[in-house]
Motif scaffolding. Sequence first.
Motif, mmCIF file in Angstrom:
data_model
loop_
_atom_site.group_PDB
_atom_site.id
_atom_site.type_symbol
_atom_site.label_atom_id
_atom_site.label_comp_id
_atom_site.label_asym_id
_atom_site.label_seq_id
_atom_site.Cartn_x
_atom_site.Cartn_y
_atom_site.Cartn_z
ATOM 1 N N UNK A 136 -5.828 15.579 3.061
ATOM 2 C CA UNK A 136 -5.503 15.732 4.485
ATOM 3 C C UNK A 136 -5.145 14.382 5.087
ATOM 4 N N UNK A 137 -3.975 14.315 5.696
ATOM 5 C CA UNK A 137 -3.531 13.097 6.349
ATOM 6 C C UNK A 137 -3.637 13.293 7.853
ATOM 7 N N UNK A 138 -4.464 12.497 8.541
ATOM 8 C CA UNK A 138 -4.611 12.634 9.992
ATOM 9 C C UNK A 138 -3.258 12.568 10.702
ATOM 10 N N UNK A 139 -3.066 13.475 11.639
ATOM 11 C CA UNK A 139 -1.807 13.515 12.383
ATOM 12 C C UNK A 139 -0.785 14.480 11.830
ATOM 13 N N UNK A 140 -1.080 15.097 10.680
ATOM 14 C CA UNK A 140 -0.151 16.077 10.110
ATOM 15 C C UNK A 140 -0.624 17.492 10.439
ATOM 16 N N UNK A 141 0.301 18.454 10.590
ATOM 17 C CA UNK A 141 -0.089 19.834 10.908
ATOM 18 C C UNK A 141 -1.031 20.444 9.875
ATOM 19 N N UNK A 142 -0.832 20.130 8.595
ATOM 20 C CA UNK A 142 -1.657 20.741 7.550
ATOM 21 C C UNK A 142 -3.125 20.337 7.669
ATOM 22 N N UNK A 182 14.162 12.585 6.984
ATOM 23 C CA UNK A 182 14.355 13.353 8.222
ATOM 24 C C UNK A 182 13.548 14.645 8.237
ATOM 25 N N UNK A 183 12.941 15.009 7.103
ATOM 26 C CA UNK A 183 12.190 16.252 7.026
ATOM 27 C C UNK A 183 10.751 16.010 7.488
ATOM 28 N N UNK A 184 10.111 17.058 7.905
ATOM 29 C CA UNK A 184 8.747 16.939 8.408
ATOM 30 C C UNK A 184 7.855 17.986 7.738
ATOM 31 N N UNK A 185 7.631 17.818 6.440
ATOM 32 C CA UNK A 185 6.717 18.704 5.735
ATOM 33 C C UNK A 185 5.332 18.572 6.361
ATOM 34 N N UNK A 186 4.612 19.666 6.434
ATOM 35 C CA UNK A 186 3.374 19.678 7.213
ATOM 36 C C UNK A 186 2.263 18.843 6.600
ATOM 37 N N UNK A 205 2.718 12.364 5.672
ATOM 38 C CA UNK A 205 2.679 11.322 6.691
ATOM 39 C C UNK A 205 3.747 10.260 6.452
ATOM 40 N N UNK A 206 4.407 10.305 5.284
ATOM 41 C CA UNK A 206 5.278 9.215 4.864
ATOM 42 C C UNK A 206 6.462 8.965 5.805
ATOM 43 N N UNK A 218 0.797 -1.222 0.000
ATOM 44 C CA UNK A 218 0.000 0.000 0.000
ATOM 45 C C UNK A 218 0.834 1.278 0.000
ATOM 46 N N UNK A 219 0.145 2.378 -0.299
ATOM 47 C CA UNK A 219 0.701 3.734 -0.266
ATOM 48 C C UNK A 219 -0.182 4.578 0.640
ATOM 49 N N UNK A 220 0.404 5.569 1.301
ATOM 50 C CA UNK A 220 -0.363 6.425 2.216
ATOM 51 C C UNK A 220 -0.326 7.890 1.823
ATOM 52 N N UNK A 221 0.133 8.204 0.614
ATOM 53 C CA UNK A 221 0.284 9.603 0.229
ATOM 54 C C UNK A 221 -1.056 10.330 0.206
#
Length: 433
Positions: free
Chosen positions: A338-344, A157-161, A164-165, A49-52
């Motif tokens: 919108x991915x649950x758990x992300x700032x955006x 290592x990056x955390x784009x808002x 979720x990946x 699966x993919x979660x994008x």
Amino acid sequence: MNQTDDNTDGRTTGRPVETFGCRLNAYESEVIRDHLARAGREDVVVINTCAVTKEAERQARQAIRKARRANPAAEIVVTGCAAQIDPAAYAAMEEVDRVVGNEEKLKAETWAQSGDTPGEAKILVNDIMSVKETASHLVAGLEGRARAFVQVQQGCDHRCTFCIIPFGRGNSRSVPMGEIVRQVRELVANGYREIVLTGVDITSYGADLPGKPELGQMVRRLLALVPELPRLRLSSIDAVEIDGDLLTLVRDEPRLMPHLHVSLQAGDDMILKRMKRRHNRSDIITFCREMRAARPDIAFGGDIIAGFPTETEEMFANSLALVEECGLSYLHVFPYSARPGTPAAKMPQVPGPLRKERAAKLRAAGEANLARFLESLTGSLQSVLVEKPDLGRAENFAPVRLEGGIPGEIVPVRITGSDGTHLIGQIERKSAA
């Protein structure tokens, strides 16, 4: 993290593994196929699966139900990023026998036993953030492909808002150069003429290795140590992480293909800031200008998200204009999901229909650029890797319709025209003396 690498709908099939998402997932599906074949597990169907996006997850759930209907006696195993992030949700599906994490899916022992094995848990998913190394998994070849992928890096290592990946892939970790060289040598020996270096964030390559080699240094050494490799291609890159070695190789090394897929995500500075990206609009324009100066025949692709939270019409117009300013020919466009758990996901949202409308405009702009780019190549002689007897790819990634090709060969093709999405050409073979 890059949204995608190669696929537009992100889906590849071929029992016993059905794959959604990026090139890295496609590579890992081949590892799974190899493990299943070695274990003699013909009774297993795997959904990788993919979660994008929500749509990718919806398609995966649909595939799981379809797989159960088609294979009532098979063991259905779900793995990949969506399964890593929310294993309980997939374990709760009545069609699913086992859920396997992104680390576990690459281990031979995972596939050597079934979910019915005494003591075997239905969910086999660890804490991905605890993984410190990227194990090597040599794939002798990729099913149905003329080119082969080699994983050089994993995690981000990056955390784009919006993304979720990282929670599905873990922190960035690199494959040692010697192992990459070994894998490429074996793939070339197996007949592959083009290798694609892939990962989650390949321009972060080497930061965790002794001496901290950068991507350019690794590519330079790979090309030097495997002189028999005709073509090397990079998957998605982050423009602000390009190092001097890589710029030099783009300019001077003909075996490095003149096609770069850039992780853009937006063309408006405020949206880029809210995404927590590390580049601004002018960085991308400058990057494309410098790369074209170094390699005039280079072609660009890019990932763009339409309708990111708070995006106004003016902000969207900046993204649309960037497609034209940079001459982006190969676009992967995603309506914001919108991915649950992300700032955006907590920011003010753009209405769904407006996201889709903006995505359609971006795709139309990319298609127009591609048509112009292809038309400009009429009359040129392109070096083409044949994928099917009637289809190949030029060095600049342009798809080429031809006749009489032998899959896996590289041939000179005279371009006679284009149909807006493909070049049309004729192979120019040397006549026998």
